[in-house]
Write a protein that holds these residues in place. Structure first.
Motif, PDB file in Angstrom:
ATOM      1  N   GLU A 140      -1.410  -0.862  10.901  1.00  0.00           N
ATOM      2  CA  GLU A 140      -1.021  -2.035  10.125  1.00  0.00           C
ATOM      3  C   GLU A 140       0.032  -1.746   9.056  1.00  0.00           C
ATOM      4  OE1 GLU A 140      -1.902  -5.224  10.520  1.00  0.00           O
ATOM      5  OE2 GLU A 140      -3.150  -4.704  12.257  1.00  0.00           O
ATOM      6  N   PHE A 141       0.017  -0.558   8.483  1.00  0.00           N
ATOM      7  CA  PHE A 141       0.792  -0.335   7.266  1.00  0.00           C
ATOM      8  C   PHE A 141       1.857   0.764   7.354  1.00  0.00           C
ATOM      9  CE2 PHE A 141      -3.543  -1.550   5.436  1.00  0.00           C
ATOM     10  CZ  PHE A 141      -3.210  -2.889   5.297  1.00  0.00           C
ATOM     11  N   ILE A 142       1.707   1.738   8.250  1.00  0.00           N
ATOM     12  CA  ILE A 142       2.579   2.911   8.227  1.00  0.00           C
ATOM     13  C   ILE A 142       3.654   2.820   9.298  1.00  0.00           C
ATOM     14  CG2 ILE A 142       2.662   5.436   8.496  1.00  0.00           C
ATOM     15  CD1 ILE A 142      -0.139   5.548   7.277  1.00  0.00           C
ATOM     16  N   THR A 143       4.888   3.094   8.890  1.00  0.00           N
ATOM     17  CA  THR A 143       6.010   3.171   9.826  1.00  0.00           C
ATOM     18  C   THR A 143       6.727   4.508   9.622  1.00  0.00           C
ATOM     19  OG1 THR A 143       7.555   2.104   8.269  1.00  0.00           O
ATOM     20  CG2 THR A 143       6.361   0.666   9.828  1.00  0.00           C
ATOM     21  N   ILE A 144       7.510   4.897  10.625  1.00  0.00           N
ATOM     22  CA  ILE A 144       8.335   6.110  10.560  1.00  0.00           C
ATOM     23  C   ILE A 144       9.797   5.689  10.662  1.00  0.00           C
ATOM     24  CG2 ILE A 144       8.800   8.378  11.586  1.00  0.00           C
ATOM     25  CD1 ILE A 144       5.944   8.099  10.527  1.00  0.00           C
ATOM     26  N   ASP A 145      10.614   6.121   9.705  1.00  0.00           N
ATOM     27  CA  ASP A 145      12.022   5.708   9.734  1.00  0.00           C
ATOM     28  C   ASP A 145      12.848   6.581  10.657  1.00  0.00           C
ATOM     29  OD1 ASP A 145      12.736   8.057   8.363  1.00  0.00           O
ATOM     30  OD2 ASP A 145      12.858   7.062   6.408  1.00  0.00           O
ATOM     31  N   GLU A 146      14.166   6.298  10.728  1.00  0.00           N
ATOM     32  CA  GLU A 146      15.065   7.001  11.655  1.00  0.00           C
ATOM     33  C   GLU A 146      15.215   8.480  11.320  1.00  0.00           C
ATOM     34  OE1 GLU A 146      17.376   5.249   8.270  1.00  0.00           O
ATOM     35  OE2 GLU A 146      15.853   4.510   9.682  1.00  0.00           O
ATOM     36  N   HIS A 151       6.501   5.798   5.866  1.00  0.00           N
ATOM     37  CA  HIS A 151       6.456   4.823   4.769  1.00  0.00           C
ATOM     38  C   HIS A 151       5.205   3.972   4.938  1.00  0.00           C
ATOM     39  CE1 HIS A 151      10.623   5.745   3.648  1.00  0.00           C
ATOM     40  NE2 HIS A 151      10.847   5.821   4.946  1.00  0.00           N
ATOM     41  N   ILE A 152       4.650   3.542   3.818  1.00  0.00           N
ATOM     42  CA  ILE A 152       3.482   2.665   3.873  1.00  0.00           C
ATOM     43  C   ILE A 152       3.818   1.364   3.143  1.00  0.00           C
ATOM     44  CG2 ILE A 152       2.362   3.746   1.840  1.00  0.00           C
ATOM     45  CD1 ILE A 152      -0.342   3.196   3.452  1.00  0.00           C
ATOM     46  N   HIS A 153       3.470   0.238   3.771  1.00  0.00           N
ATOM     47  CA  HIS A 153       3.911  -1.080   3.324  1.00  0.00           C
ATOM     48  C   HIS A 153       2.720  -1.971   2.951  1.00  0.00           C
ATOM     49  CE1 HIS A 153       7.743   0.179   5.118  1.00  0.00           C
ATOM     50  NE2 HIS A 153       7.034   0.520   6.178  1.00  0.00           N
ATOM     51  N   HIS A 154       3.044  -3.128   2.367  1.00  0.00           N
ATOM     52  CA  HIS A 154       2.084  -4.201   2.051  1.00  0.00           C
ATOM     53  C   HIS A 154       1.062  -3.798   0.982  1.00  0.00           C
ATOM     54  CE1 HIS A 154       3.868  -6.449   5.262  1.00  0.00           C
ATOM     55  NE2 HIS A 154       3.551  -5.523   6.147  1.00  0.00           N
ATOM     56  N   SER A 155       1.589  -3.171  -0.081  1.00  0.00           N
ATOM     57  CA  SER A 155       0.757  -2.910  -1.259  1.00  0.00           C
ATOM     58  C   SER A 155       1.085  -3.956  -2.321  1.00  0.00           C
ATOM     59  CB  SER A 155       1.043  -1.523  -1.836  1.00  0.00           C
ATOM     60  OG  SER A 155       0.693  -0.516  -0.923  1.00  0.00           O
ATOM     61  N   CYS A 156       0.065  -4.529  -2.906  1.00  0.00           N
ATOM     62  CA  CYS A 156       0.280  -5.417  -4.044  1.00  0.00           C
ATOM     63  C   CYS A 156       0.931  -4.609  -5.166  1.00  0.00           C
ATOM     64  CB  CYS A 156      -1.057  -5.999  -4.501  1.00  0.00           C
ATOM     65  SG  CYS A 156      -0.971  -7.008  -5.999  1.00  0.00           S
ATOM     66  N   SER A 157       2.034  -5.133  -5.720  1.00  0.00           N
ATOM     67  CA  SER A 157       2.764  -4.352  -6.726  1.00  0.00           C
ATOM     68  C   SER A 157       1.948  -4.157  -7.993  1.00  0.00           C
ATOM     69  CB  SER A 157       4.089  -5.031  -7.061  1.00  0.00           C
ATOM     70  OG  SER A 157       3.869  -6.308  -7.614  1.00  0.00           O
ATOM     71  N   GLY A 158       1.129  -5.144  -8.338  1.00  0.00           N
ATOM     72  CA  GLY A 158       0.290  -5.027  -9.524  1.00  0.00           C
ATOM     73  C   GLY A 158      -0.371  -6.368  -9.810  1.00  0.00           C
ATOM     74  N   SER A 181       6.593  -1.451  -0.831  1.00  0.00           N
ATOM     75  CA  SER A 181       6.397  -0.307   0.061  1.00  0.00           C
ATOM     76  C   SER A 181       6.405   0.981  -0.747  1.00  0.00           C
ATOM     77  CB  SER A 181       7.502  -0.262   1.120  1.00  0.00           C
ATOM     78  OG  SER A 181       7.468  -1.424   1.930  1.00  0.00           O
ATOM     79  N   ASP A 182       5.700   1.988  -0.224  1.00  0.00           N
ATOM     80  CA  ASP A 182       5.674   3.330  -0.815  1.00  0.00           C
ATOM     81  C   ASP A 182       5.245   3.316  -2.280  1.00  0.00           C
ATOM     82  OD1 ASP A 182       6.476   4.296   1.649  1.00  0.00           O
ATOM     83  OD2 ASP A 182       8.601   4.273   1.126  1.00  0.00           O
ATOM     84  N   ASP A 183       4.270   2.484  -2.585  1.00  0.00           N
ATOM     85  CA  ASP A 183       3.709   2.415  -3.932  1.00  0.00           C
ATOM     86  C   ASP A 183       2.837   3.640  -4.161  1.00  0.00           C
ATOM     87  OD1 ASP A 183       1.801   1.697  -6.097  1.00  0.00           O
ATOM     88  OD2 ASP A 183       2.815  -0.246  -5.992  1.00  0.00           O
TER      89      ASP A 183
END
Length: 200
Positions: A140-146, A151-158, A181-183
């Motif tokens: 659901e959250f982790i992707t690998i870039d080129e 990277h991990i996404h969809h974190s509430c910033s605060g 992302s990447d919080d």
């Protein structure tokens, strides 16, 4: 926190509590804030399992905390999203408009569960729930870039309560806070989770 923030209906914990019951966000009877936010519970779950580890085996309150931890893990597991294996921003309102699967709380819950199993604070029967969460986090959250970097996404910033500008603690407030992302509030628990998973 277990005494003042616990919701008797779900076993989950509300984000905040005002002893004076004077804050605008607090319930005039219970003093609790209105919603159950995943990351506030995530901090609590991680702190609980880490504190138990630090306590001497014969400490008079150690077993009490283990009971609280077991009850917490039972409640958290009951609200794990059946399809994805992770948890929503507002934990007990999955599927409501605007609610979303949130990375930081989900990672914190999964770390706390993994460590609790490793330390034998909770039964090994939680391994199935743990594995579903661990797989779900990656899907659901982790992707690998080129460049091959994760990277991990969809974190509430605060999120918070009160203050200026005023934070009401309503459902609409939590689901409309920005995501990032990447919080670091997600990356830290994720690294701790990987270390725990290496023990299985």
């Amino acid at each position: 926190m277990n005494q003042h923030l616990k919701d008797p209906a779900t076993g989950l914990l509300f984000h905040g509590w005002d002893e004076s019951k004077k804050q605008k966000w607090s319930d005039p009877v219970t003093g609790r804030s209105p919603e159950i936010w995943s990351r506030s519970m995530g901090w609590y779950a991680m702190a609980l399992v880490d504190i138990i580890e630090m306590m001497p085996a014969q400490h008079p309150n150690r077993q009490k905390l283990i009971v609280i931890l077991n009850n917490l893990m039972k409640s958290i597991s009951a609200y794990q999203d059946k399809e994805s294996g992770v948890w929503y921003q507002i934990v007990n309102k999955g599927g409501m408009k605007g609610n979303y699967l949130e990375a930081s709380g989900s990672t914190m819950f999964t770390y706390a569960m993994a460590k609790s199993i490793n330390k034998k604070y909770i039964p090994a029967t939680y391994k199935e729930t743990l594995q579903k969460a661990y797989t779900g986090l990656q899907k659901e959250f982790i992707t690998i870039d080129e460049k091959g970097l994760p990277h991990i996404h969809h974190s509430c910033s605060g999120a918070g309560l009160g203050g200026i500008p005023y934070r009401s603690g309503t459902y609409e407030y939590y689901v409309n806070e920005p995501q990032r992302s990447d919080d670091l509030k997600t990356i830290g628990p994720l690294i701790s989770l990987f270390l725990e998973m290496n023990s299985f």
